[in-house]
Design a protein around this motif. Structure first.
Motif, PDB file in Angstrom:
ATOM      1  N   LEU A 166     141.722  45.544  16.365  1.00 57.53           N
ATOM      2  CA  LEU A 166     142.639  46.733  16.739  1.00 57.53           C
ATOM      3  C   LEU A 166     141.799  48.011  16.654  1.00 57.53           C
ATOM      4  CD1 LEU A 166     145.100  48.011  17.584  1.00 57.53           C
ATOM      5  CD2 LEU A 166     145.866  48.243  15.211  1.00 57.53           C
ATOM      6  N   ALA A 167     140.848  47.765  15.820  1.00 53.63           N
ATOM      7  CA  ALA A 167     139.929  49.057  15.620  1.00 53.63           C
ATOM      8  C   ALA A 167     138.745  49.088  16.480  1.00 53.63           C
ATOM      9  CB  ALA A 167     139.308  48.828  14.143  1.00 53.63           C
ATOM     10  N   ARG A 179     140.996  50.287  19.603  1.00 49.74           N
ATOM     11  CA  ARG A 179     141.163  52.038  19.238  1.00 49.74           C
ATOM     12  C   ARG A 179     139.911  53.036  19.350  1.00 49.74           C
ATOM     13  NH1 ARG A 179     145.604  54.361  16.823  1.00 49.74           N
ATOM     14  NH2 ARG A 179     146.677  52.382  16.259  1.00 49.74           N
ATOM     15  N   THR A 210     139.386  55.908  22.084  1.00 55.58           N
ATOM     16  CA  THR A 210     139.067  57.221  21.519  1.00 55.58           C
ATOM     17  C   THR A 210     137.862  57.649  22.478  1.00 55.58           C
ATOM     18  OG1 THR A 210     140.122  56.783  19.310  1.00 55.58           O
ATOM     19  CG2 THR A 210     138.242  58.482  19.534  1.00 55.58           C
ATOM     20  N   LEU A 269     148.294  47.672  19.877  1.00 55.19           N
ATOM     21  CA  LEU A 269     148.024  49.203  20.049  1.00 55.19           C
ATOM     22  C   LEU A 269     149.006  49.838  20.902  1.00 55.19           C
ATOM     23  CD1 LEU A 269     145.593  51.262  19.982  1.00 55.19           C
ATOM     24  CD2 LEU A 269     144.623  50.427  21.979  1.00 55.19           C
ATOM     25  N   LEU A 310     151.016  52.969  19.619  1.00 55.04           N
ATOM     26  CA  LEU A 310     151.079  54.375  20.581  1.00 55.04           C
ATOM     27  C   LEU A 310     152.269  54.641  21.125  1.00 55.04           C
ATOM     28  CD1 LEU A 310     147.316  53.980  21.963  1.00 55.04           C
ATOM     29  CD2 LEU A 310     147.963  55.270  19.895  1.00 55.04           C
ATOM     30  N   SER A 337     133.049  50.239  22.773  1.00 55.89           N
ATOM     31  CA  SER A 337     133.311  50.512  21.501  1.00 55.89           C
ATOM     32  C   SER A 337     131.843  50.365  20.709  1.00 55.89           C
ATOM     33  CB  SER A 337     134.294  49.551  20.944  1.00 55.89           C
ATOM     34  OG  SER A 337     133.920  48.242  20.931  1.00 55.89           O
ATOM     35  N   CYS A 366     136.859  50.556  27.457  1.00 57.39           N
ATOM     36  CA  CYS A 366     138.266  51.259  27.857  1.00 57.39           C
ATOM     37  C   CYS A 366     137.874  52.313  29.180  1.00 57.39           C
ATOM     38  CB  CYS A 366     138.741  52.129  26.795  1.00 57.39           C
ATOM     39  SG  CYS A 366     140.226  53.217  27.400  1.00 57.39           S
TER      40      CYS A 366
END
Length: 126
Positions: A19-20, A23, A27, A52, A56, A111, A118
């Protein structure tokens, strides 16, 4: 999806992504852009992205392989091309979730752990 303008964050990620990871990719991609209204990824990856989306409070669009392959991408990853038939799953998912008239406003961001990407698209769904 709704007929008003949306901003979709599309995701691609490895099975080891946390998940990190997703995320952090979001970001990085969202920096300086308006808030995302939807998340999107390939249908087989959607269950892993559900936490996620729930965290959100955003709808999650699960896309079939044909929609992913048909969507335009700006960047190209050899791994994505082999696995999904597209240059970037993140970019393709963001674009395909909106459909014709989608505009990529942020190409894929990776990431820090390199396990998730993303990309963000904007437009009005067909």
């Amino acid at each position: 999806m709704e007929r008003h303008a949306v901003i979709v964050a599309g995701f691609g990620f490895r099975s080891r992504a946390t998940l990190a990871s997703v995320r952090a990719a979001l970001t990085a991609a969202q920096d300086g852009l308006p808030p995302v209204t939807h998340l999107a990824t390939a249908a087989d990856k959607a269950p892993a992205l559900t936490p996620l989306a729930e965290a959100l409070g955003l709808p999650l669009v699960a896309l079939d392989a044909e929609a992913i392959r048909a969507a335009p991408t700006r960047t190209a990853s050899a791994a994505s091309r082999r696995a999904r038939g597209t240059g970037s799953l993140a970019e393709a998912a963001a674009m395909a979730a909106i459909g014709p008239g989608a505009r990529l406003i942020r190409p894929r961001c990776i990431s820090p752990d390199r396990l998730a990407t993303c990309a963000i698209a904007q437009g009005t769904p067909e």
